[in-house]
Structure formats: structure tokens, C-alpha cells
Design an enzyme around this catalytic site. Sequence first.
Site, mmCIF file in Angstrom:
data_model
loop_
_atom_site.group_PDB
_atom_site.id
_atom_site.type_symbol
_atom_site.label_atom_id
_atom_site.label_comp_id
_atom_site.label_asym_id
_atom_site.label_seq_id
_atom_site.Cartn_x
_atom_site.Cartn_y
_atom_site.Cartn_z
ATOM 1 N N LYS A 176 0.833 -1.213 0.000
ATOM 2 C CA LYS A 176 0.000 0.000 0.000
ATOM 3 C C LYS A 176 0.867 1.263 0.000
ATOM 4 O O LYS A 176 0.641 2.174 -0.772
ATOM 5 C CB LYS A 176 -0.913 0.051 1.246
ATOM 6 C CG LYS A 176 -1.889 -1.088 1.361
ATOM 7 C CD LYS A 176 -2.864 -0.885 2.531
ATOM 8 C CE LYS A 176 -2.205 -0.842 3.894
ATOM 9 N NZ LYS A 176 -1.563 -2.080 4.330
ATOM 10 N N ARG A 196 -9.595 1.002 8.788
ATOM 11 C CA ARG A 196 -9.154 -0.356 9.132
ATOM 12 C C ARG A 196 -10.228 -1.129 9.882
ATOM 13 O O ARG A 196 -10.018 -2.292 10.201
ATOM 14 C CB ARG A 196 -7.922 -0.262 10.034
ATOM 15 C CG ARG A 196 -6.588 -0.510 9.330
ATOM 16 C CD ARG A 196 -5.509 -0.332 10.364
ATOM 17 N NE ARG A 196 -4.268 -0.992 10.077
ATOM 18 C CZ ARG A 196 -3.217 -0.417 9.509
ATOM 19 N NH1 ARG A 196 -3.291 0.816 9.085
ATOM 20 N NH2 ARG A 196 -2.093 -1.078 9.358
ATOM 21 N N ARG A 237 11.509 -5.938 5.018
ATOM 22 C CA ARG A 237 11.355 -4.499 5.248
ATOM 23 C C ARG A 237 11.940 -4.109 6.602
ATOM 24 O O ARG A 237 12.507 -3.031 6.759
ATOM 25 C CB ARG A 237 9.854 -4.154 5.196
ATOM 26 C CG ARG A 237 9.546 -2.701 5.380
ATOM 27 C CD ARG A 237 8.093 -2.397 5.055
ATOM 28 N NE ARG A 237 7.189 -2.771 6.120
ATOM 29 C CZ ARG A 237 5.861 -2.674 6.048
ATOM 30 N NH1 ARG A 237 5.282 -2.217 4.957
ATOM 31 N NH2 ARG A 237 5.100 -3.025 7.048
ATOM 32 N N ARG A 267 11.328 -0.354 12.066
ATOM 33 C CA ARG A 267 9.999 -0.287 12.696
ATOM 34 C C ARG A 267 9.877 -1.397 13.726
ATOM 35 O O ARG A 267 10.018 -2.569 13.390
ATOM 36 C CB ARG A 267 8.908 -0.464 11.627
ATOM 37 C CG ARG A 267 8.555 0.811 10.927
ATOM 38 C CD ARG A 267 7.513 0.589 9.863
ATOM 39 N NE ARG A 267 6.272 -0.012 10.354
ATOM 40 C CZ ARG A 267 5.158 -0.063 9.640
ATOM 41 N NH1 ARG A 267 5.124 0.451 8.434
ATOM 42 N NH2 ARG A 267 4.072 -0.624 10.128
ATOM 43 N N ARG A 318 -0.438 -8.707 13.325
ATOM 44 C CA ARG A 318 -1.064 -7.685 12.477
ATOM 45 C C ARG A 318 -1.868 -8.325 11.335
ATOM 46 O O ARG A 318 -2.901 -7.804 10.933
ATOM 47 C CB ARG A 318 0.008 -6.729 11.936
ATOM 48 C CG ARG A 318 0.552 -5.827 13.062
ATOM 49 C CD ARG A 318 1.847 -5.137 12.678
ATOM 50 N NE ARG A 318 1.698 -4.242 11.578
ATOM 51 C CZ ARG A 318 2.656 -3.964 10.694
ATOM 52 N NH1 ARG A 318 3.839 -4.539 10.783
ATOM 53 N NH2 ARG A 318 2.429 -3.110 9.742
#
Length: 187
Positions: free
Chosen positions: A13, A88, A127, A133, A144
Amino acid sequence: MRLILLGPPGAGKGTQAKILVDAFGIPQLSTGDILRNAIADQTTLGLEAKAIMDRGDLVSDSVVNGIVSERLDAEDCKPGFILDGFPRTIAQAEALDRMMAEKGIKLDAVIELKADADELVRRVIQRAKDSNRPDDNPDVIRKRLGVYESSTAPLVDYYGQQGLVKAVDGMMPVEEVTSAIRSALGS
Ligand code: AMP
């Protein structure tokens, strides 16, 4: 052009939103980025959100609805926007519908980026190596993905009923995903 990019964590996204920003000249509204900036700035919002985000849960609907409502009023959103990571939950989608009705604007499309769960875990772990992160690690990413399935995936039907959903295979190379989005939008 007013768009929502919908899809599980790691589906692309953010990557696609950034490309579409350049292509359409409209801003990306990422609630995740706004929350991460608040954490970096150590604001009250950031301090409240950090623990929730680190464990992979969702920040409360009222907090993110407030962020988005304020952001949509900004001048740069007048020509359109790309929502990335919002809504969400069904409650957020209903709040967005109300906000947009009040502002007299409508969504053009909801792009659903479809992706395979094992590939998502692989991508997010990759990532994590560059992003720093705290929520990009194998345990939190699985959490998640579960939150996505239970709270966010129902939005596909929600927007499907409004005739807005365009499904795109998010597993293709980045440029091909962009072309598929553009042809789905007829642009
Ligand atoms: P993202 O960068 O979109 O993957 O978001 C990272 C984290 O920020 C999520 O796992 C949530 O904890 C929080 N977050 C971002 N957007 C929302 C939202 N619309 N509703 C609730 N929490 C959110």
C-alpha cells in the site's frame, strides 16, 4: 481522485501510494506515518499510540478518525487524496462516510491489494531490515495479519456493496501492480 488502498500489512500500500502521489498529484494520507511521526515527536498522541502499535494492535477508532477528519480539511486534499492504512475497521469506514458526506465529497474507488500470507511475512521481515519499525518482526507481523483478517478484511464487502472495490494482485512486480491499479481506475 479520492482513493482508498486496502490490503494487509506488506501488500504494498505504502509503495503504491507514493507512486500514485506522483502520478496524480494528490497527497498520501497514511495514518501509520502520522502516528509514527507523533511517536518521533513524543506528542501525547504518540505516547498513547506507541505501546499499541508495537504490539500490533489497532489504535482506537476515535483517535484515528480525528486525525483523518482534520487532515481531509487541509488545502492539499482539495483535489483528492490516497488513504493508506485507513479505514481499518467498519466503524472507521462508517465515520469516513459521514465525514465525506459532511464535506460533500465522494470516494472514487477502493483498491484492494491482494497478497499471500507467507509472502507477506517474508516481505515484512525483509522491510524490517531497512525500516527500523518495532512492529516489523515475525511475531508482531503475524499478529497484524490476524488483526487485518478479523477487523479490516470485512471492509472488502462493505465497499463491495457500494460498488467501489477494484481487486489487484499485489504479488506482481511493483511496476505491474501500478499499471494494474491505473487500468482499474481507467487512468
Ligand atoms: P501501518 O503503517 O498502516 O501498517 O500502521 C502501523 C500501525 O499503526 C498499525 O499496526 C496500527 O497500530 C496503527 N494504525 C495505523 N492506521 C491505523 C488505523 N486506521 N486504525 C487503527 N490503528 C492504525
